[in-house]
Write a protein that holds these residues in place. Sequence first.
Motif, mmCIF file in Angstrom:
data_model
loop_
_atom_site.group_PDB
_atom_site.id
_atom_site.type_symbol
_atom_site.label_atom_id
_atom_site.label_comp_id
_atom_site.label_asym_id
_atom_site.label_seq_id
_atom_site.Cartn_x
_atom_site.Cartn_y
_atom_site.Cartn_z
ATOM 1 N N GLU A 63 73.689 57.885 42.351
ATOM 2 C CA GLU A 63 73.822 59.247 41.805
ATOM 3 C C GLU A 63 73.583 59.225 40.293
ATOM 4 O O GLU A 63 72.904 60.108 39.747
ATOM 5 C CB GLU A 63 75.213 59.818 42.106
ATOM 6 C CG GLU A 63 75.380 60.213 43.569
ATOM 7 C CD GLU A 63 76.753 60.785 43.869
ATOM 8 O OE1 GLU A 63 76.935 61.338 44.958
ATOM 9 O OE2 GLU A 63 77.669 60.675 43.014
ATOM 10 N N HIS A 86 82.731 59.053 37.424
ATOM 11 C CA HIS A 86 82.167 57.812 37.977
ATOM 12 C C HIS A 86 82.671 56.598 37.192
ATOM 13 O O HIS A 86 82.918 55.538 37.778
ATOM 14 C CB HIS A 86 80.640 57.863 37.955
ATOM 15 C CG HIS A 86 80.046 58.700 39.059
ATOM 16 N ND1 HIS A 86 78.698 58.908 39.207
ATOM 17 C CD2 HIS A 86 80.640 59.371 40.081
ATOM 18 C CE1 HIS A 86 78.480 59.667 40.276
ATOM 19 N NE2 HIS A 86 79.642 59.981 40.806
ATOM 20 N N HIS A 132 86.175 64.973 44.052
ATOM 21 C CA HIS A 132 84.922 64.715 43.327
ATOM 22 C C HIS A 132 83.711 65.126 44.178
ATOM 23 O O HIS A 132 82.793 65.795 43.688
ATOM 24 C CB HIS A 132 84.881 63.222 42.984
ATOM 25 C CG HIS A 132 83.609 62.751 42.377
ATOM 26 N ND1 HIS A 132 83.330 62.856 41.030
ATOM 27 C CD2 HIS A 132 82.522 62.151 42.933
ATOM 28 C CE1 HIS A 132 82.124 62.359 40.797
ATOM 29 N NE2 HIS A 132 81.614 61.917 41.942
HETATM 30 FE FE FE2 Z 1 79.627 61.128 42.732
#
Ligand code: FE2
Length: 232
Positions: A63, A86, A132
């Motif tokens: 990502e 993250h 998230h």
């Molecule tokens: Fe993510």
Amino acid sequence: MQNTTTTARHNMYAVIHKGLRAMMGEALSAAGRCDWSDAADSGRTLAAVRELADFCASHLAHENEFVHPAMEARAPTTAMAATQEHVEHVAAIERLRTQMALIEALDPCVRTVAGEALYRELATFVGDNFLHMHDEETRHNAVLWATYSDAELQAIHQALVSSLSPDEMRQAMRWMLPNASHQERVELLGGMRGNAPAAVFDATMGMLRGLISAADWQKLILALQLETAAAA
Ligand SMILES: [Fe+2]
């Protein structure tokens, strides 16, 4: 902008997040059930949590590499919050790995207290990740859909998928396919049949057969127009 209530846009998060949620749920439940004093049970549980930790680390890295730069390119600052999360997830994954190494260093008969602490830590990690992923599937998708066409989003998604190692791809299929809807399963497998070597497709079908119900399997075979015997 299209009406996203009735018109499906390309959602690159949808199926991989279904796989991740299922994997998280199973690893967390296994950790809750685990008899930490049983060497075989704790070994299996630690392997499942390690597999999850590795999968989460590679997922967020992909990502970071493909999705966040695309968002920042057309809507600056919109990926900043998730990028920061993250960083926190990487730290949480390292804490889980450290806890697991400590458990392994203990004799099984005294692992229970540390094993229960791992279970609680994993529960908070899973809880954070559920929130998230919701943010990514709502707020991030809103940004992506407002700034990119579906063809562009498919190209970004394809670039991400093409960067996966064979092991990452196998692992992703292992968790996505049984936990996707019938339609998503047909789409994924239809794409795989058209693009991957026949041996990879057959191995994937063989893996999937033991992971879904007989009714879902029959429905899938019918949709893919495969002979049951040939796909067995
Ligand atoms: Fe993510």
